[in-house]
Design a protein around this motif. Sequence first.
Motif, PDB file in Angstrom:
ATOM      1  N   THR A  14       0.853  -1.182   0.000  1.00 27.66           N
ATOM      2  CA  THR A  14       0.000   0.000   0.000  1.00 27.66           C
ATOM      3  C   THR A  14       0.890   1.233   0.000  1.00 27.66           C
ATOM      4  OG1 THR A  14      -1.908  -1.003   1.106  1.00 27.66           O
ATOM      5  CG2 THR A  14      -1.657   1.372   1.324  1.00 27.66           C
TER       6      THR A  14
ATOM      7  N   THR B 147       4.895   3.707  -6.718  1.00 35.27           N
ATOM      8  CA  THR B 147       3.897   2.769  -7.223  1.00 35.27           C
ATOM      9  C   THR B 147       4.315   2.200  -8.571  1.00 35.27           C
ATOM     10  OG1 THR B 147       2.124   3.903  -6.037  1.00 35.27           O
ATOM     11  CG2 THR B 147       1.477   2.547  -7.905  1.00 35.27           C
TER      12      THR B 147
ATOM     13  N   LEU C 135      -1.953  -0.993  -3.720  1.00 35.11           N
ATOM     14  CA  LEU C 135      -3.116  -0.176  -3.401  1.00 35.11           C
ATOM     15  C   LEU C 135      -2.604   1.240  -3.182  1.00 35.11           C
ATOM     16  CD1 LEU C 135      -6.090   0.340  -2.466  1.00 35.11           C
ATOM     17  CD2 LEU C 135      -5.290  -0.221  -0.151  1.00 35.11           C
TER      18      LEU C 135
ATOM     19  N   VAL D 288      -3.441   5.057  -2.149  1.00 31.73           N
ATOM     20  CA  VAL D 288      -4.457   5.753  -1.355  1.00 31.73           C
ATOM     21  C   VAL D 288      -4.182   7.248  -1.376  1.00 31.73           C
ATOM     22  CG1 VAL D 288      -5.502   5.999   0.929  1.00 31.73           C
ATOM     23  CG2 VAL D 288      -4.703   3.746   0.156  1.00 31.73           C
TER      24      VAL D 288
ATOM     25  N   ASP E 157      -8.475   0.697   3.909  1.00 32.41           N
ATOM     26  CA  ASP E 157      -8.368  -0.389   2.942  1.00 32.41           C
ATOM     27  C   ASP E 157      -6.974  -1.019   2.934  1.00 32.41           C
ATOM     28  OD1 ASP E 157     -11.001  -0.212   2.160  1.00 32.41           O
ATOM     29  OD2 ASP E 157     -10.586   1.247   0.569  1.00 32.41           O
ATOM     30  N   ALA E 158      -6.049  -0.468   3.714  1.00 30.64           N
ATOM     31  CA  ALA E 158      -4.689  -1.012   3.790  1.00 30.64           C
ATOM     32  C   ALA E 158      -4.568  -2.162   4.777  1.00 30.64           C
ATOM     33  CB  ALA E 158      -3.711   0.092   4.181  1.00 30.64           C
TER      34      ALA E 158
ATOM     35  N   ALA F 102      -2.417  -5.185   3.810  1.00 29.04           N
ATOM     36  CA  ALA F 102      -1.103  -4.944   3.210  1.00 29.04           C
ATOM     37  C   ALA F 102      -0.012  -5.703   3.949  1.00 29.04           C
ATOM     38  CB  ALA F 102      -0.793  -3.450   3.222  1.00 29.04           C
TER      39      ALA F 102
ATOM     40  N   VAL G 269       3.374  -0.921   4.174  1.00 26.92           N
ATOM     41  CA  VAL G 269       2.755   0.352   3.798  1.00 26.92           C
ATOM     42  C   VAL G 269       3.853   1.398   3.661  1.00 26.92           C
ATOM     43  CG1 VAL G 269       1.138   2.175   4.445  1.00 26.92           C
ATOM     44  CG2 VAL G 269       0.615  -0.213   5.010  1.00 26.92           C
TER      45      VAL G 269
END
Length: 288
Positions: free
Chosen positions: A11, A23, A34, A36, A80-81, A84, A87
């Motif tokens: 994440t 990313t 993911l 964010v 929503d992490a 993971a 992070v």
Amino acid sequence: MTNDQAAHRLTVVGAGVMGTGITTMALGHGVPVLLVDVDRAVLDRARTAISQQLRHAQLMGALPADRAVGELTTSLSVRDAAEATAVVEAITELPEAKAAVLGEVSSVVRPGTPLISNTSGIPIAEMAEWVRRPDELVGTHFMNPPYLITMVEVIQGPRTGAATMAAVTALLAALDRKAVVVRDAPGFVTSRLLHPMINAAARIVGEGTATVEAVDTLMQGCLGHPTGPLRTADLIGIDNLVDSLTVLHKRTGDEACRPCPLLLDKVRAGELGRKSGRGFYDYGKALS
């Protein structure tokens, strides 16, 4: 996807320049990400930028040919992490903002999940006060663009645990990155050397001693700097540079780290570098 990549579900929090670059690097090495951010429009622009960066990285031969690109998902919620395996916090270099994000992430993820702050200057010991399990916090300083630059400064805080260091080292190895571990201090190594140098270069221009082009040309031709400090400032983002210098000045008292008037003027004018279309150089239009 190899077993090394399959073990990771990353994440990234923050869809700005560094968040999108990190990313891109992870996706290009087959790791699902993911991404964010609090702004849907920012996430939409980031998705476009990531597609462009993946093509750039492929053209540059910076991605492994034997791995499928990882899956990108986006979200407006840090919650929503929860699943993971690591992070990366990659938001702006403002302590209050980082404290809020790291505190929320720490309350969401499972125990044992490394929390990686991509910071350019805030000591890890200071940030450790913002998370539930300080042994899970570690610093990284990816250089921009992270999908092309393979070396990463890794900062082990005084409370960073051995398990966290092992997990981060394994993640960076899966991303074909070389980790160089340093001890905790304001600015660590790269920012403590680079950012005051850029500040000095901008001060020289502001005082009228030389043009932007002359400073960069001399630094390239005489001192071997690959791009010149002021082109580097445009790549970093002049607002990000000012934030980092402010952090360093506050925590070290070094006057060389006090942002010079020309940098502050450019931030006020919205001339932030490549991302805004203009900084020390004119790029025609803002980058997506």
